[in-house]
Scaffold this motif. Structure first.
Motif, mmCIF file in Angstrom:
data_model
loop_
_atom_site.group_PDB
_atom_site.id
_atom_site.type_symbol
_atom_site.label_atom_id
_atom_site.label_comp_id
_atom_site.label_asym_id
_atom_site.label_seq_id
_atom_site.Cartn_x
_atom_site.Cartn_y
_atom_site.Cartn_z
ATOM 1 N N PRO A 1 41.654 28.010 45.222
ATOM 2 C CA PRO A 1 40.442 28.424 44.526
ATOM 3 C C PRO A 1 40.421 27.990 43.066
ATOM 4 N N ALA A 2 39.215 27.911 42.533
ATOM 5 C CA ALA A 2 39.071 27.659 41.096
ATOM 6 C C ALA A 2 39.326 28.922 40.301
ATOM 7 N N ALA A 3 39.027 30.085 40.891
ATOM 8 C CA ALA A 3 39.222 31.358 40.195
ATOM 9 C C ALA A 3 39.494 32.459 41.198
ATOM 10 N N VAL A 4 40.241 33.460 40.750
ATOM 11 C CA VAL A 4 40.529 34.654 41.537
ATOM 12 C C VAL A 4 40.185 35.862 40.678
ATOM 13 N N VAL A 5 39.411 36.778 41.247
ATOM 14 C CA VAL A 5 39.077 38.028 40.561
ATOM 15 C C VAL A 5 39.768 39.165 41.299
ATOM 16 N N LEU A 6 40.604 39.927 40.570
ATOM 17 C CA LEU A 6 41.349 41.035 41.155
ATOM 18 C C LEU A 6 40.836 42.344 40.565
ATOM 19 N N TRP A 7 40.345 43.229 41.414
ATOM 20 C CA TRP A 7 39.757 44.485 40.961
ATOM 21 C C TRP A 7 40.701 45.651 41.213
ATOM 22 N N ALA A 8 40.844 46.523 40.200
ATOM 23 C CA ALA A 8 41.627 47.756 40.347
ATOM 24 C C ALA A 8 40.843 48.897 39.700
ATOM 25 N N GLN A 9 40.418 49.838 40.499
ATOM 26 C CA GLN A 9 39.682 50.992 39.994
ATOM 27 C C GLN A 9 40.626 52.008 39.364
ATOM 28 N N LEU A 10 41.799 52.180 39.965
ATOM 29 C CA LEU A 10 42.760 53.169 39.493
ATOM 30 C C LEU A 10 43.965 52.484 38.854
ATOM 31 N N PRO A 11 44.537 53.100 37.793
ATOM 32 C CA PRO A 11 45.674 52.477 37.090
ATOM 33 C C PRO A 11 46.875 52.197 37.989
ATOM 34 N N TYR B 1 47.018 51.016 40.790
ATOM 35 C CA TYR B 1 46.874 49.781 41.553
ATOM 36 C C TYR B 1 46.757 48.543 40.664
ATOM 37 N N ALA B 2 46.752 48.743 39.365
ATOM 38 C CA ALA B 2 46.679 47.610 38.435
ATOM 39 C C ALA B 2 48.097 47.084 38.203
ATOM 40 N N ASP B 3 48.608 46.397 39.180
ATOM 41 C CA ASP B 3 50.003 45.950 39.179
ATOM 42 C C ASP B 3 50.103 44.527 38.621
ATOM 43 N N PRO B 4 50.724 44.345 37.455
ATOM 44 C CA PRO B 4 50.887 42.990 36.913
ATOM 45 C C PRO B 4 51.661 42.071 37.838
ATOM 46 N N GLY B 5 52.510 42.661 38.690
ATOM 47 C CA GLY B 5 53.294 41.851 39.611
ATOM 48 C C GLY B 5 52.435 41.077 40.598
ATOM 49 N N THR C 1 43.175 44.660 44.485
ATOM 50 C CA THR C 1 44.635 44.615 44.488
ATOM 51 C C THR C 1 45.169 45.445 45.656
ATOM 52 N N PRO C 2 46.412 45.215 46.072
ATOM 53 C CA PRO C 2 46.982 45.990 47.176
ATOM 54 C C PRO C 2 46.897 47.494 46.905
ATOM 55 N N GLY C 3 46.416 48.220 47.884
ATOM 56 C CA GLY C 3 46.276 49.669 47.764
ATOM 57 C C GLY C 3 44.917 50.127 47.282
ATOM 58 N N GLU C 4 44.212 49.283 46.547
ATOM 59 C CA GLU C 4 42.909 49.666 45.999
ATOM 60 C C GLU C 4 41.825 49.520 47.059
ATOM 61 N N ARG C 5 41.134 50.620 47.348
ATOM 62 C CA ARG C 5 40.125 50.618 48.405
ATOM 63 C C ARG C 5 38.702 50.624 47.862
ATOM 64 N N HIS C 6 38.543 50.690 46.552
ATOM 65 C CA HIS C 6 37.214 50.776 45.946
ATOM 66 C C HIS C 6 36.738 49.362 45.603
ATOM 67 N N ASP C 7 36.092 48.710 46.572
ATOM 68 C CA ASP C 7 35.676 47.327 46.371
ATOM 69 C C ASP C 7 34.198 47.174 46.039
ATOM 70 N N LEU C 8 33.473 48.293 45.896
ATOM 71 C CA LEU C 8 32.026 48.210 45.701
ATOM 72 C C LEU C 8 31.629 47.342 44.506
ATOM 73 N N PRO C 9 32.297 47.416 43.347
ATOM 74 C CA PRO C 9 31.859 46.596 42.203
ATOM 75 C C PRO C 9 31.945 45.092 42.442
ATOM 76 N N LEU C 10 32.698 44.659 43.426
ATOM 77 C CA LEU C 10 32.774 43.225 43.699
ATOM 78 C C LEU C 10 31.497 42.699 44.351
ATOM 79 N N HIS C 11 30.719 43.568 44.970
ATOM 80 C CA HIS C 11 29.509 43.125 45.665
ATOM 81 C C HIS C 11 28.407 42.695 44.694
ATOM 82 N N PRO C 12 28.111 43.444 43.631
ATOM 83 C CA PRO C 12 27.126 42.912 42.686
ATOM 84 C C PRO C 12 27.601 41.638 42.004
ATOM 85 N N LEU C 13 28.911 41.511 41.755
ATOM 86 C CA LEU C 13 29.422 40.278 41.168
ATOM 87 C C LEU C 13 29.191 39.112 42.121
#
Length: 302
Positions: free
Chosen positions: A238-248, A250-254, A194-206
């Motif tokens: 896309p068929a699917a979008v995965v949005l990752w937020a490590q910190l609350p 950056y978990a923006d419902p908008g 998500t915008p502002g979230e810089r912790h993208d490491l968990p997306l790599h194993p996925l």
């Protein structure tokens, strides 16, 4: 007779690590007849293997060196094996609380603390090859990352260890992901923070697990601006979008609400600790652990 570089390749460590073991603990080449260019003989390599085996069991460097210098040296012609009486530090390494972690995690923890990226990547490759991406992520990477982060939060030291470990994990997961030339899904999967979230490491194993299942995914990385995410959805349908937020924060419902509507339905998944207490707007779905996330995406697109 092996040079420092050749011995380091054999053990899967950096040459600088062997020079440190030589300087600090006397575990160096025994051949002193060639001046500055000494070489490791079979007995020297056997003692280095004892040192490495003890480190992988969680012993400190000093404990492992003492053991390697005093233990009976196995036959250099035989395959090395982990001796049952190699020292074991219950904490899995000084400064990291890995007493409850498995042997592989303790080994990665010690290699990370030593800033030995070659050893970290070698251990991670072995873990992926033996147990798969999901088990390596859950049982090796996550415990070590948590321990390194906890050490940094408590002492303010070790940020360099965390960065090195993250880069090694990222490289290991990229290597574990085969190139999907004929994906099972006709429309791609987008993986983004998500915008502002810089912790993208968990997306790599996925991404690696999806690739192993023949599912094509496109990584959009960390801190993706909203307008760029919207443009990516419009361009790729896309068929699917995965949005990752490590910190609350950056978990923006908008962000979910702002995704454009396409002719065909887009399944939206949100993952990461940031979403655990936040609002997850419909029709998006929360995903938790790596295995269930991969299963959910696979069901959505195949």
């Amino acid at each position: 007779m092996l040079t420092v570089a050749a011995a380091a390749r054999r053990l899967g460590v950096a040459p600088a690590t062997l020079r440190t073991w030589d300087r600090r603990y006397g575990l160096g080449p025994g051949d002193r007849t060639t001046g500055r260019h000494r070489k490791y003989g079979p007995l020297d390599v056997a003692r280095l293997e004892l040192m490495q085996q003890a480190l992988l069991r969680g012993a400190s460097s000093a404990e492992a060196a003492k053991y390697a210098l005093s233990a009976p040296v196995p036959d250099p012609g035989s395959a090395p094996s982990r001796p049952p009486d190699a020292p074991l530090s219950p904490g899995g390494g000084r400064g990291l609380g890995l007493h409850a972690a498995n042997r592989r995690a303790r080994g990665v923890g010690r290699a990370a603390l030593a800033m030995d990226s070659a050893a970290v990547q070698s251990l991670l490759a072995d873990a992926v090859g033996a147990d798969g991406v999901v088990a390596t992520w859950d049982e090796v990477v996550r415990p070590v990352l948590a321990a390194v982060t906890g050490r940094w939060e408590q002492s303010g030291a070790g940020l360099e260890v965390s960065r090195l470990l993250e880069e090694c994990v990222r490289a290991a997961m990229v290597r574990a992901a085969p190139v999907v030339t004929e994906p099972r899904n006709h429309r791609p999967v987008l993986l983004a923070c998500t915008p502002g979230e810089r912790h993208d490491l968990p997306l790599h194993p996925l991404a690696a697990v999806l690739a192993q299942r023949g599912i094509g995914a496109r990584q959009l990385g960390a801190d993706l601006p909203l307008d760029a995410l919207v443009a990516a959805v419009r361009r790729t349908a896309p068929a699917a979008v995965v949005l990752w937020a490590q910190l609350p924060r950056y978990a923006d419902p908008g962000v979910v609400v702002a995704l454009p509507r396409t002719r065909q339905q887009v399944r939206v998944f949100v993952g990461g600790p940031g979403w655990e207490r936040g609002v997850v707007p419909q029709p998006s779905e929360r995903i938790d652990d790596l295995a269930s996330a991969a299963d959910a995406v696979e069901r959505a697109v195949c």
